[in-house]
Write a protein that holds these residues in place. Structure first.
Motif, mmCIF file in Angstrom:
data_model
loop_
_atom_site.group_PDB
_atom_site.id
_atom_site.type_symbol
_atom_site.label_atom_id
_atom_site.label_comp_id
_atom_site.label_asym_id
_atom_site.label_seq_id
_atom_site.Cartn_x
_atom_site.Cartn_y
_atom_site.Cartn_z
ATOM 1 N N VAL A 113 1.083 -1.360 -0.038
ATOM 2 C CA VAL A 113 0.125 0.055 -0.086
ATOM 3 C C VAL A 113 0.829 1.441 0.206
ATOM 4 O O VAL A 113 1.764 1.097 1.065
ATOM 5 N N PHE A 114 0.252 2.001 -0.725
ATOM 6 C CA PHE A 114 0.779 3.562 -0.500
ATOM 7 C C PHE A 114 0.633 4.623 -0.148
ATOM 8 O O PHE A 114 -0.810 4.687 -1.229
ATOM 9 N N LEU A 115 0.944 5.042 0.668
ATOM 10 C CA LEU A 115 0.286 6.382 1.162
ATOM 11 C C LEU A 115 0.752 7.594 1.203
ATOM 12 O O LEU A 115 1.499 7.500 1.911
ATOM 13 N N ARG A 116 0.652 8.273 -0.071
ATOM 14 C CA ARG A 116 1.544 9.759 0.027
ATOM 15 C C ARG A 116 0.970 10.916 0.079
ATOM 16 O O ARG A 116 -0.296 10.796 0.022
ATOM 17 N N TRP A 117 0.970 11.669 1.035
ATOM 18 C CA TRP A 117 0.495 13.000 2.219
ATOM 19 C C TRP A 117 0.925 13.576 1.042
ATOM 20 O O TRP A 117 2.260 14.339 0.201
ATOM 21 N N THR A 118 -0.020 14.502 0.494
ATOM 22 C CA THR A 118 0.609 16.132 -0.401
ATOM 23 C C THR A 118 1.082 17.319 0.250
ATOM 24 O O THR A 118 1.992 17.852 -0.430
ATOM 25 N N ARG A 119 0.297 17.401 1.564
ATOM 26 C CA ARG A 119 0.695 18.396 1.733
ATOM 27 C C ARG A 119 0.320 17.937 3.667
ATOM 28 O O ARG A 119 0.689 17.275 4.656
ATOM 29 N N SER B 1 5.949 15.384 1.455
ATOM 30 C CA SER B 1 5.359 16.568 1.073
ATOM 31 C C SER B 1 4.662 16.888 2.024
ATOM 32 O O SER B 1 4.181 18.085 2.770
ATOM 33 N N ARG B 2 4.038 16.241 3.239
ATOM 34 C CA ARG B 2 3.899 16.773 4.149
ATOM 35 C C ARG B 2 4.798 16.674 5.917
ATOM 36 O O ARG B 2 3.740 17.903 6.497
ATOM 37 N N GLY B 3 5.347 16.622 5.972
ATOM 38 C CA GLY B 3 6.195 16.792 7.190
ATOM 39 C C GLY B 3 5.865 15.703 8.507
ATOM 40 O O GLY B 3 4.989 14.496 8.134
ATOM 41 N N TYR C 210 8.517 4.451 6.460
ATOM 42 C CA TYR C 210 8.348 5.645 6.366
ATOM 43 C C TYR C 210 9.422 6.588 5.956
ATOM 44 O O TYR C 210 10.623 6.387 5.578
ATOM 45 N N LEU C 211 8.881 7.133 4.904
ATOM 46 C CA LEU C 211 9.853 7.822 3.550
ATOM 47 C C LEU C 211 9.774 9.799 3.560
ATOM 48 O O LEU C 211 8.623 9.757 4.014
ATOM 49 N N THR C 212 11.152 9.639 3.891
ATOM 50 C CA THR C 212 10.703 11.156 4.992
ATOM 51 C C THR C 212 12.233 12.102 3.857
ATOM 52 O O THR C 212 13.399 10.976 3.816
ATOM 53 N N THR C 213 12.054 12.909 4.646
ATOM 54 C CA THR C 213 14.001 13.980 4.414
ATOM 55 C C THR C 213 14.414 13.702 4.979
ATOM 56 O O THR C 213 14.122 13.045 6.475
ATOM 57 N N PRO C 214 16.079 13.946 4.368
ATOM 58 C CA PRO C 214 17.008 13.589 5.597
ATOM 59 C C PRO C 214 16.763 14.116 7.417
ATOM 60 O O PRO C 214 17.372 13.445 8.085
ATOM 61 N N TYR C 215 16.042 15.592 7.078
ATOM 62 C CA TYR C 215 16.441 16.225 8.294
ATOM 63 C C TYR C 215 14.932 15.298 9.118
ATOM 64 O O TYR C 215 15.277 15.464 10.485
ATOM 65 N N HIS C 216 14.046 15.267 8.650
ATOM 66 C CA HIS C 216 12.968 14.342 9.345
ATOM 67 C C HIS C 216 13.369 13.132 9.847
ATOM 68 O O HIS C 216 12.549 13.095 11.113
ATOM 69 N N ALA C 217 13.889 12.708 9.313
ATOM 70 C CA ALA C 217 14.742 11.306 9.693
ATOM 71 C C ALA C 217 15.337 11.285 10.785
ATOM 72 O O ALA C 217 14.702 10.709 11.845
ATOM 73 N N ASP C 218 15.971 11.963 11.082
ATOM 74 C CA ASP C 218 16.367 12.195 12.032
ATOM 75 C C ASP C 218 16.180 12.844 13.189
ATOM 76 O O ASP C 218 16.425 12.267 14.646
#
Length: 135
Positions: free
Chosen positions: A21-27, A59-61, A92-100
């Protein structure tokens, strides 16, 4: 569920070839949208009997701590009830900053060693998909 029937802050799909299942937030999402989005994903996962999810937060944070706690406690229990006997993995796929930020938050809130739903944070989609398939 076609995207036209989904809220505008969410893209949801199922890939039968990957059983993901792919759940992609757009904002960014409100608390109510956060919970509605996960429950919408759960309906699809239940229908497809899919325990592997790729959740794109780029895209969501990040969710606020209250919503993260809801996810780790209440939602994971709902997921386990909806998909008994099926391995459950949330990537969970995040930006590097949010991953930390997210990795220590998961460790802080995830105190139940008996929970059988695995969670991992990734900054590259290919690595997330590999973990979902083979991890």
């Amino acid at each position: 569920m076609p995207d036209s029937a989904l809220p505008n802050y969410l893209h949801l799909s199922y890939r039968p070839d990957l059983a993901v299942v792919f759940l992609r937030w757009t904002r960014p999402a409100t608390s109510a949208e956060h919970r509605e989005g996960y429950r919408t994903g759960l309906a699809l996962a239940r229908r497809e009997q899919a325990g592997r999810w790729l959740i794109d937060l780029r895209s969501r944070g990040l969710a606020d701590p209250t919503d993260l706690q809801w996810l780790l406690q209440e939602f994971r229990a709902e997921l386990k009830t909806a998909l008994p006997g099926i391995p459950r993995r949330l990537a969970y796929l995040t930006t590097p900053y949010h991953a930390d930020i997210l990795r220590p938050r998961l460790a802080e809130y995830d105190h139940d060693p008996t929970n059988s739903t695995q969670l991992r944070v990734f900054t590259e989609e290919q690595m997330a998909q590999q973990w979902l398939q083979h991890g």
